[in-house]
Design a protein around this motif. Structure first.
Motif, PDB file in Angstrom:
ATOM      1  N   ARG A 229      19.615 -12.973  39.588  1.00 52.58           N
ATOM      2  CA  ARG A 229      19.230 -13.709  38.366  1.00 52.58           C
ATOM      3  C   ARG A 229      18.258 -12.889  37.514  1.00 52.58           C
ATOM      4  N   ASP A 230      18.493 -11.583  37.484  1.00 55.27           N
ATOM      5  CA  ASP A 230      17.628 -10.723  36.681  1.00 55.27           C
ATOM      6  C   ASP A 230      17.779 -10.981  35.189  1.00 55.27           C
ATOM      7  N   ILE A 231      18.945 -11.461  34.754  1.00 52.33           N
ATOM      8  CA  ILE A 231      19.143 -11.731  33.331  1.00 52.33           C
ATOM      9  C   ILE A 231      18.174 -12.817  32.873  1.00 52.33           C
ATOM     10  N   LEU A 232      18.018 -13.869  33.690  1.00 54.14           N
ATOM     11  CA  LEU A 232      17.091 -14.943  33.355  1.00 54.14           C
ATOM     12  C   LEU A 232      15.658 -14.427  33.294  1.00 54.14           C
ATOM     13  N   TRP A 233      15.244 -13.666  34.320  1.00 51.96           N
ATOM     14  CA  TRP A 233      13.875 -13.149  34.341  1.00 51.96           C
ATOM     15  C   TRP A 233      13.639 -12.172  33.193  1.00 51.96           C
ATOM     16  N   ASN A 234      14.656 -11.415  32.846  1.00 50.09           N
ATOM     17  CA  ASN A 234      14.527 -10.478  31.729  1.00 50.09           C
ATOM     18  C   ASN A 234      14.343 -11.230  30.411  1.00 50.09           C
ATOM     19  N   TRP A 235      15.069 -12.339  30.238  1.00 52.61           N
ATOM     20  CA  TRP A 235      14.918 -13.159  29.036  1.00 52.61           C
ATOM     21  C   TRP A 235      13.519 -13.774  28.971  1.00 52.61           C
ATOM     22  N   LEU A 236      13.025 -14.269  30.111  1.00 50.25           N
ATOM     23  CA  LEU A 236      11.686 -14.849  30.127  1.00 50.25           C
ATOM     24  C   LEU A 236      10.637 -13.805  29.754  1.00 50.25           C
ATOM     25  N   ALA A 237      10.748 -12.622  30.334  1.00 53.03           N
ATOM     26  CA  ALA A 237       9.804 -11.547  30.012  1.00 53.03           C
ATOM     27  C   ALA A 237       9.901 -11.161  28.543  1.00 53.03           C
ATOM     28  N   TYR A 238      11.120 -11.123  28.022  1.00 48.45           N
ATOM     29  CA  TYR A 238      11.323 -10.767  26.615  1.00 48.45           C
ATOM     30  C   TYR A 238      10.710 -11.826  25.702  1.00 48.45           C
ATOM     31  N   GLY A 239      10.918 -13.106  26.031  1.00 49.71           N
ATOM     32  CA  GLY A 239      10.357 -14.180  25.218  1.00 49.71           C
ATOM     33  C   GLY A 239       8.839 -14.178  25.223  1.00 49.71           C
ATOM     34  N   ILE A 240       8.225 -13.969  26.382  1.00 50.81           N
ATOM     35  CA  ILE A 240       6.767 -13.929  26.465  1.00 50.81           C
ATOM     36  C   ILE A 240       6.221 -12.729  25.697  1.00 50.81           C
ATOM     37  N   THR A 241       6.941 -11.608  25.749  1.00 54.59           N
ATOM     38  CA  THR A 241       6.515 -10.431  24.997  1.00 54.59           C
ATOM     39  C   THR A 241       6.543 -10.698  23.504  1.00 54.59           C
ATOM     40  N   LEU A 242       7.550 -11.431  23.034  1.00 53.46           N
ATOM     41  CA  LEU A 242       7.609 -11.768  21.610  1.00 53.46           C
ATOM     42  C   LEU A 242       6.436 -12.660  21.215  1.00 53.46           C
ATOM     43  N   LEU A 243       6.068 -13.609  22.070  1.00 52.74           N
ATOM     44  CA  LEU A 243       4.930 -14.477  21.759  1.00 52.74           C
ATOM     45  C   LEU A 243       3.637 -13.666  21.638  1.00 52.74           C
ATOM     46  N   HIS A 244       3.506 -12.644  22.477  1.00 49.75           N
ATOM     47  CA  HIS A 244       2.293 -11.808  22.476  1.00 49.75           C
ATOM     48  C   HIS A 244       2.593 -10.454  21.834  1.00 49.75           C
ATOM     49  N   TRP A 245       3.314 -10.469  20.727  1.00 52.61           N
ATOM     50  CA  TRP A 245       3.737  -9.213  20.096  1.00 52.61           C
ATOM     51  C   TRP A 245       2.550  -8.358  19.660  1.00 52.61           C
ATOM     52  N   PHE A 246       1.367  -8.964  19.473  1.00 54.50           N
ATOM     53  CA  PHE A 246       0.197  -8.251  18.970  1.00 54.50           C
ATOM     54  C   PHE A 246      -0.514  -7.450  20.057  1.00 54.50           C
ATOM     55  N   ASN A 247      -0.091  -7.590  21.317  1.00 53.63           N
ATOM     56  CA  ASN A 247      -0.765  -6.906  22.425  1.00 53.63           C
ATOM     57  C   ASN A 247       0.122  -5.768  22.938  1.00 53.63           C
ATOM     58  N   PRO A 248      -0.211  -4.514  22.646  1.00 49.97           N
ATOM     59  CA  PRO A 248       0.644  -3.394  23.086  1.00 49.97           C
ATOM     60  C   PRO A 248       0.734  -3.251  24.598  1.00 49.97           C
ATOM     61  N   LEU A 249      -0.317  -3.667  25.328  1.00 44.51           N
ATOM     62  CA  LEU A 249      -0.276  -3.553  26.789  1.00 44.51           C
ATOM     63  C   LEU A 249       0.766  -4.489  27.387  1.00 44.51           C
ATOM     64  N   ILE A 250       1.033  -5.612  26.734  1.00 42.20           N
ATOM     65  CA  ILE A 250       2.057  -6.525  27.235  1.00 42.20           C
ATOM     66  C   ILE A 250       3.446  -5.921  27.021  1.00 42.20           C
ATOM     67  N   TRP A 251       3.636  -5.192  25.922  1.00 40.35           N
ATOM     68  CA  TRP A 251       4.904  -4.477  25.733  1.00 40.35           C
ATOM     69  C   TRP A 251       5.084  -3.415  26.820  1.00 40.35           C
ATOM     70  N   LEU A 252       3.979  -2.707  27.148  1.00 38.26           N
ATOM     71  CA  LEU A 252       4.044  -1.706  28.213  1.00 38.26           C
ATOM     72  C   LEU A 252       4.346  -2.371  29.557  1.00 38.26           C
ATOM     73  N   ALA A 253       3.691  -3.499  29.827  1.00 39.14           N
ATOM     74  CA  ALA A 253       3.921  -4.205  31.088  1.00 39.14           C
ATOM     75  C   ALA A 253       5.360  -4.688  31.182  1.00 39.14           C
ATOM     76  N   SER A 254       5.916  -5.163  30.060  1.00 36.54           N
ATOM     77  CA  SER A 254       7.298  -5.628  30.050  1.00 36.54           C
ATOM     78  C   SER A 254       8.260  -4.473  30.353  1.00 36.54           C
ATOM     79  N   LYS A 255       7.946  -3.304  29.814  1.00 34.85           N
ATOM     80  CA  LYS A 255       8.781  -2.127  30.075  1.00 34.85           C
ATOM     81  C   LYS A 255       8.707  -1.712  31.541  1.00 34.85           C
TER      82      LYS A 255
END
Length: 536
Positions: A229-255
């Motif tokens: 179920r990595d697709i679901l977890w990937n979507w959740l991570a992507y959605g949370i990253t969009l909410l916190h788009w102003f934090n570059p460390l969250i983009w790095l953590a998502s990557k």
């Protein structure tokens, strides 16, 4: 509209706090990914990122106090000072009040309500910017989904022999979900797409670059993503990253989380392969990395190899691949519990000094908070909706403890900060004391009122005249209140707190006690104009 903006400000304020408190957690997680490679499996390291999801998406948990308000690092307190009633607006000194001229009174009567609170604060500006950029990111995601749909429509079904390889891979993993297998010229490497109806898309010509067994291993990897179920977890991570788009460390953590997801998927595949197939699986990754680079650009897609720089780490993991022992599982359990506990921390500002902090739960302590935060606390205790309006960002001084806030305490806390409240059947409205005159109810006989409650009262005079008494008691009434005479020259109209009205009544009673006989007020009598007359 004001209430909607207040709700948005409250949401973005929570996002900022959640984003700031996640920074040390991200740093520790990044260090753990490198320092615990020998002790934790790839799947366990990927699971640790779940604690970051908890930190960034769950607004409840255990609370702790801290001395510095995080949002004040981003928003200047000057915005809030603009909404404070100034010293010239709230005058409690009788001597100063006596010097107020008639011109000032007229200006105060003609002043537009909330004129000091309609300007945008920096928090509101940030909220508007956040909405604009977040909407843009949602639009880009929608466009990617549209492209994905077109790719699916133009993709061709795989031949029957490839479906046999897919069935063989499904049998290896032990699940039988029907998965479409498609070929497309729009992709350059294998991808898995689709949250509710996942599909595997292969680039045209891949069967000529890989052996049959290597193609089976590619399908095994993509199926492992679906099975985990990595697709679901990937979507959740992507959605949370969009909410916190102003934090570059969250983009790095998502990557980094996505890279660990790929290695966890590799580990799942390796656990179902023989030693010979494990070597072939590494060669398969190398061969896939040599395919032509023409990425499709789906942020929510999963592929067997999306970043060539991660290939080295994945090959090292395969070489050192081992299963989790009981000891390592215990280490993982303790680490995950510690990270999850830290992720659920909900900070709140506590600006009191150590001497001011309450030693017991019931002892009050002073602290500064926004008016909206105070209203939210009062809502829970009073069980009634509280409307704040544009004043929500104003910081006020409070003196609270763990005991529930009743309506009397609500009025007292508001009064010392230049606000008051009015109640109705459905809600409580908080307004500036300057705007209370137009909302204050008329005093009803036999009804109980709180000392800090703003009301309108008529004071009947027995011996003295309203004009002469008004000049005497004017210094007792603050500028934000209202005091005038009625047309019969024997009645005063006053809008003020109930306690101050009782004080005025006491002074008037003393004045009249020293008058021997009633005065004739029909002669020349100074009558102050009413607000309606002033407006004309």
């Amino acid at each position: 509209m004001a209430e909607l903006m207040q709700e948005i400000n409250s949401f973005t304020g929570w996002l900022l706090i959640a984003s700031l408190k996640s920074l040390p957690l991200i740093a520790i997680l990044l260090l753990a990914q490198y320092g615990l490679k020998k002790y934790l499996s790839a799947g366990a390291r990927h699971s640790l990122w779940l604690s970051l999801f908890l930190c960034l998406s769950i607004p409840f948990g255990w609370q702790f106090s801290f001395d510095i308000r995080p949002t004040e690092l981003l928003f200047s307190s000057m915005d809030n000072n603009a909404t404070y009633p100034s010293g010239s607006e709230i005058i409690t000194s009788p001597t100063a009040a006596a010097e107020i001229s008639q011109t000032n009174i007229e200006n105060d009567l003609h002043q537009t309500p909330n004129s000091a609170t309609t300007s945008l604060t920096s928090h509101s500006i940030f909220s508007l910017i956040w909405i604009f950029i977040f909407s843009g990111l949602i639009f880009i995601t929608s466009w990617q989904l549209f492209r994905f749909k077109r790719v699916l429509q133009k993709a061709s079904n795989a031949p029957s022999q490839d479906y046999l390889l897919l069935q063989n891979a499904q049998h290896t993993l032990g699940f039988s979900q029907k998965i479409p297998l498609l070929y497309s010229s729009k992709v350059s490497s294998p991808l898995t797409l689709g949250l509710f109806k996942p599909a595997i898309i292969l680039p045209i010509g891949i069967e000529r670059q890989l052996t049959e067994n290597q193609l089976r291993l590619v399908l095994l990897h993509e199926l492992a993503h679906i099975h985990r179920r990595d697709i679901l977890w990937n979507w959740l991570a992507y959605g949370i990253t969009l909410l916190h788009w102003f934090n570059p460390l969250i983009w790095l953590a998502s990557k980094r989380m996505k890279a660990d997801m790929e290695m966890a998927c590799d580990a799942k595949v390796l656990s179902h392969l023989s030693p010979q197939d494990r070597n072939d699986y590494g060669l398969t990754l190398i061969n896939v990395s040599q395919l032509a680079s023409k990425p499709l650009g789906f942020a929510h897609s999963l592929g067997i190899l999306e970043n060539h720089r991660e290939l080295k780490d994945r090959l090292i993991m395969m070489k050192e691949f081992t299963t989790m022992t009981l000891k390592k599982s215990l280490i993982f359990g303790m680490l995950f519990s510690a990270f999850a506990f830290a992720a659920l921390a909900q900070p709140f500002a506590d600006n009191s000094s150590p001497q001011q902090k309450s030693p017991t739960a019931n002892q009050p302590h002073e602290s500064a908070m926004s008016l909206q935060t105070f209203a939210s606390r009062a809502e829970k205790d009073l069980g009634k909706k509280i409307l704040v309006g544009f004043n929500g960002d104003t910081r006020i001084q409070t003196n609270l403890n763990e005991n529930p806030i009743d309506y009397k305490k609500l009025l007292a806390q508001l009064q010392i900060n230049g606000f008051t409240a009015f109640t109705s059947e459905d809600y409580i409205q908080i307004v500036s004391v300057r705007d209370a005159r137009s909302l204050a109810p008329i005093v009803e006989k036999g009804k109980k009122y709180y000392d800090d409650e703003f009301v309108t009262d008529y004071i009947k005079l027995d011996k003295s005249c309203a004009g002469s008494v008004l000049a005497t008691i004017r210094p007792l009434v603050p500028q934000y209140s209202h005091l005038t005479t009625y047309e019969d020259a024997k009645t005063l109209i006053i809008v003020d707190s109930y306690s101050n009205i009782q004080r005025v009544r006491s002074v008037i009673a003393t004045i009249e006690k020293n008058i021997d006989s009633p005065k004739d007020c029909n002669r020349t009598q100074t009558v102050e104009p009413t607000p309606q007359q002033l407006r004309k």
